[in-house]
Design a protein around this motif. Structure first.
Motif, short mmCIF file in Angstrom:
data_model
loop_
_atom_site.label_atom_id
_atom_site.label_comp_id
_atom_site.label_asym_id
_atom_site.label_seq_id
_atom_site.Cartn_x
_atom_site.Cartn_y
_atom_site.Cartn_z
N VAL A 188 -14.68 -18.63 17.52
CA VAL A 188 -13.25 -18.77 17.28
C VAL A 188 -12.61 -17.41 17.09
CG1 VAL A 188 -13.57 -19.07 14.78
CG2 VAL A 188 -11.49 -19.93 15.89
N GLN A 189 -11.39 -17.23 17.62
CA GLN A 189 -10.71 -15.95 17.51
C GLN A 189 -9.72 -15.97 16.34
OE1 GLN A 189 -9.03 -14.44 21.15
NE2 GLN A 189 -10.92 -14.75 22.31
N TRP A 190 -9.68 -14.86 15.61
CA TRP A 190 -8.74 -14.66 14.51
C TRP A 190 -7.83 -13.50 14.85
CZ3 TRP A 190 -13.31 -14.27 10.53
CH2 TRP A 190 -13.86 -15.55 10.32
N LYS A 191 -6.54 -13.73 14.76
CA LYS A 191 -5.56 -12.65 14.96
C LYS A 191 -5.22 -12.04 13.59
CE LYS A 191 -3.50 -14.53 19.18
NZ LYS A 191 -4.06 -13.46 20.02
N LEU A 192 -5.39 -10.75 13.47
CA LEU A 192 -5.23 -10.06 12.19
C LEU A 192 -3.96 -9.22 12.21
CD1 LEU A 192 -8.93 -8.84 11.75
CD2 LEU A 192 -7.93 -11.09 11.26
N PRO A 193 -3.11 -9.37 11.20
CA PRO A 193 -1.84 -8.64 11.18
C PRO A 193 -2.02 -7.17 10.82
CG PRO A 193 -2.07 -9.92 9.18
CD PRO A 193 -3.24 -10.29 10.06
N GLY A 194 -1.01 -6.38 11.14
CA GLY A 194 -1.06 -4.95 10.86
C GLY A 194 -1.05 -4.62 9.39
N ASP A 195 -0.52 -5.51 8.56
CA ASP A 195 -0.44 -5.22 7.12
C ASP A 195 -1.61 -5.80 6.34
OD1 ASP A 195 0.13 -7.93 7.20
OD2 ASP A 195 1.96 -7.81 6.00
N LEU A 196 -2.65 -6.27 7.03
CA LEU A 196 -3.79 -6.88 6.34
C LEU A 196 -4.43 -5.91 5.37
CD1 LEU A 196 -5.88 -9.13 5.90
CD2 LEU A 196 -7.11 -8.27 7.91
N GLY A 197 -4.61 -4.65 5.77
CA GLY A 197 -5.22 -3.67 4.89
C GLY A 197 -4.43 -3.45 3.62
N ARG A 198 -3.10 -3.43 3.74
CA ARG A 198 -2.25 -3.25 2.55
C ARG A 198 -2.32 -4.48 1.66
NH1 ARG A 198 0.81 -1.33 6.82
NH2 ARG A 198 2.34 -3.01 6.82
N THR A 199 -2.36 -5.67 2.26
CA THR A 199 -2.42 -6.90 1.47
C THR A 199 -3.74 -6.99 0.71
OG1 THR A 199 -1.05 -8.00 3.13
CG2 THR A 199 -2.22 -9.40 1.57
N TYR A 200 -4.83 -6.71 1.41
CA TYR A 200 -6.14 -6.76 0.74
C TYR A 200 -6.25 -5.67 -0.31
CZ TYR A 200 -11.17 -6.91 -0.03
OH TYR A 200 -12.42 -7.00 -0.62
N ALA A 201 -5.74 -4.49 -0.01
CA ALA A 201 -5.78 -3.39 -0.99
C ALA A 201 -5.08 -3.78 -2.28
CB ALA A 201 -5.15 -2.14 -0.40
N GLY A 202 -4.01 -4.56 -2.15
CA GLY A 202 -3.25 -4.97 -3.33
C GLY A 202 -4.03 -5.87 -4.26
N VAL A 203 -4.94 -6.69 -3.71
CA VAL A 203 -5.71 -7.59 -4.57
C VAL A 203 -7.09 -7.03 -4.89
CG1 VAL A 203 -4.49 -9.61 -3.68
CG2 VAL A 203 -6.67 -8.96 -2.65
N ALA A 204 -7.59 -6.10 -4.07
CA ALA A 204 -8.95 -5.59 -4.25
C ALA A 204 -8.97 -4.23 -4.93
CB ALA A 204 -9.66 -5.50 -2.91
N GLY A 205 -7.81 -3.60 -5.09
CA GLY A 205 -7.77 -2.29 -5.74
C GLY A 205 -8.43 -1.19 -4.93
N ASP A 206 -8.32 -1.29 -3.61
CA ASP A 206 -8.94 -0.29 -2.73
C ASP A 206 -7.88 0.27 -1.77
OD1 ASP A 206 -10.45 1.29 -1.08
OD2 ASP A 206 -11.73 -0.31 -0.32
N PRO A 207 -7.06 1.24 -2.25
CA PRO A 207 -5.97 1.76 -1.42
C PRO A 207 -6.37 2.95 -0.55
CG PRO A 207 -5.80 2.67 -3.62
CD PRO A 207 -7.02 1.78 -3.62
N ASN A 208 -7.59 2.93 -0.03
CA ASN A 208 -8.02 4.00 0.86
C ASN A 208 -7.03 4.13 2.02
OD1 ASN A 208 -9.40 5.54 2.90
ND2 ASN A 208 -11.34 5.02 1.95
N PRO A 209 -6.54 5.35 2.31
CA PRO A 209 -5.52 5.53 3.35
C PRO A 209 -5.91 5.03 4.73
CG PRO A 209 -5.69 7.50 2.01
CD PRO A 209 -6.82 6.61 1.60
N ILE A 210 -7.20 4.95 5.02
CA ILE A 210 -7.61 4.49 6.36
C ILE A 210 -7.25 3.03 6.59
CG2 ILE A 210 -9.48 6.18 6.53
CD1 ILE A 210 -11.47 3.96 5.88
N HIS A 211 -6.92 2.30 5.52
CA HIS A 211 -6.62 0.87 5.65
C HIS A 211 -5.12 0.55 5.61
CE1 HIS A 211 -10.86 0.21 5.09
NE2 HIS A 211 -10.85 0.69 3.87
N LEU A 212 -4.26 1.56 5.39
CA LEU A 212 -2.89 1.26 5.02
C LEU A 212 -1.89 1.33 6.16
CD1 LEU A 212 -2.79 3.06 1.55
CD2 LEU A 212 -3.51 0.71 2.11
N TYR A 213 -1.74 2.48 6.78
CA TYR A 213 -0.73 2.70 7.80
C TYR A 213 -1.33 3.53 8.95
CZ TYR A 213 2.51 1.42 4.04
OH TYR A 213 3.16 0.77 3.01
N PRO A 214 -0.73 3.46 10.15
CA PRO A 214 -1.22 4.31 11.24
C PRO A 214 -1.23 5.80 10.89
CG PRO A 214 0.25 2.62 12.10
CD PRO A 214 0.32 2.54 10.59
#
Length: 292
Positions: free
Chosen positions: A184-210
């Protein structure tokens, strides 16, 4: 090995900054920033005590990782509680490598039972001397989680530090054969890294913005490896026992926005799964789950 206590509200950008300072020329020689030599590193341990598993924290994590709402925490959730300990170790001058640039290669979780919302936990993460790898050094961050005197959850996160190779015979690492493909295919949004960072406390820049990802060598932001593991577990969590071991190897990064394919195969009590690229089948994650 001495265990240091992590008090207060950990994590966030201040911890990330402390982890990044050792890569800045000049600054990396300052007292309190300068790292020990890997040859002199024998180990380091941090602990957090009396950490409550909250309804709000579990619900937020479940929503972003696609777990159903339950009165127990999702299997990977304690990693979120332990991650501040990972960062505390990486940002400690006694740890021989900068936190920025550590690559999460493998993760193994063993749950001994389900953890209920409202339980109070004690967590300890320890890392020993580095192991050999063809591209540098491997470090195993070993976490134990207890409720009172009961061991309820444990994990090993293996990180690679590229560079000078540690003396010794390289470890072959986790091996996965005949992994399932397609699915099955999952489409992942561009803000997924920012959303997960908000709940996981992992704001590594490689996950946030281009822009922040490009500054660290990526063409655009990438999904957190532990999100890919959590999302994969969520897809099969109703088939897994409460006492279970889930091992994964992180392969190629998942660029955001993007599309991935999840495939799963069950052989008796064992489950094998994979997250791959729909374009060419290249693996992003390979994993297996077995009863503990």
């Amino acid at each position: 090995m001495e265990t240091k206590r992590l008090d207060g509200e950990p994590g966030g950008l201040s911890t990330l900054l402390r982890a990044a300072l050792p890569v800045i020329p000049g600054v990396n020689q300052l007292p309190g920033v300068k790292k020990v030599s890997p040859k002199n590193f024998t180990g380091l341990s941090y602990a957090r005590t009396a950490i409550a598993v909250t309804r709000a924290g579990v619900d937020a994590y479940s929503a972003v990782c696609s777990f159903p709402r339950k009165d127990t925490a999702p299997l990977p959730y304690p990693h979120v509680l332990a991650f501040p300990l990972h960062m505390a170790i990486m940002s400690d001058p006694a740890f021989p490598y900068p936190g920025i640039g550590m690559v999460h290669m493998e993760n193994t979780i063993t749950a001994h039972r389900a953890i209920g919302v409202g339980e109070v936990l004690d967590l300890t993460t320890a890392v020993a001397a580095p192991r050999a790898h063809d591209k540098g050094a491997l470090l195993d961050f070993v976490t134990t989680v207890t409720a009172g005197d009961e061991l309820v959850w444990e994990s090993v996160s293996t990180y690679l530090r590229r560079g000078a190779r540690t003396v010794g015979e390289p470890d072959a690492g986790l091996s996965f054969t005949d992994a399932p493909t397609g699915g099955v295919q999952w489409k992942l949004p561009g803000d997924l890294g920012r959303t997960y960072a908000g709940v996981a406390g992992d704001p590594n820049p490689i996950h946030l913005y281009p822009l922040t990802a490009k500054a660290l060598g990526f063409p655009r932001q990438i999904a957190h490896g532990m999100w890919t593991k959590a999302r994969s577990i969520a897809a099969i969590e109703n088939r897994l026992p409460d006492a279970v071991t889930v091992e994964v190897s992180f392969k190629k990064p998942v660029f955001l926005p993007g599309t991935v394919a999840f495939a799963h195969r069950q052989d008796g009590d064992a489950h094998t799964f994979a997250l791959t690229s729909p374009k060419d089948g290249a693996p992003h994650l390979l994993g297996r789950a077995t009863p503990a």
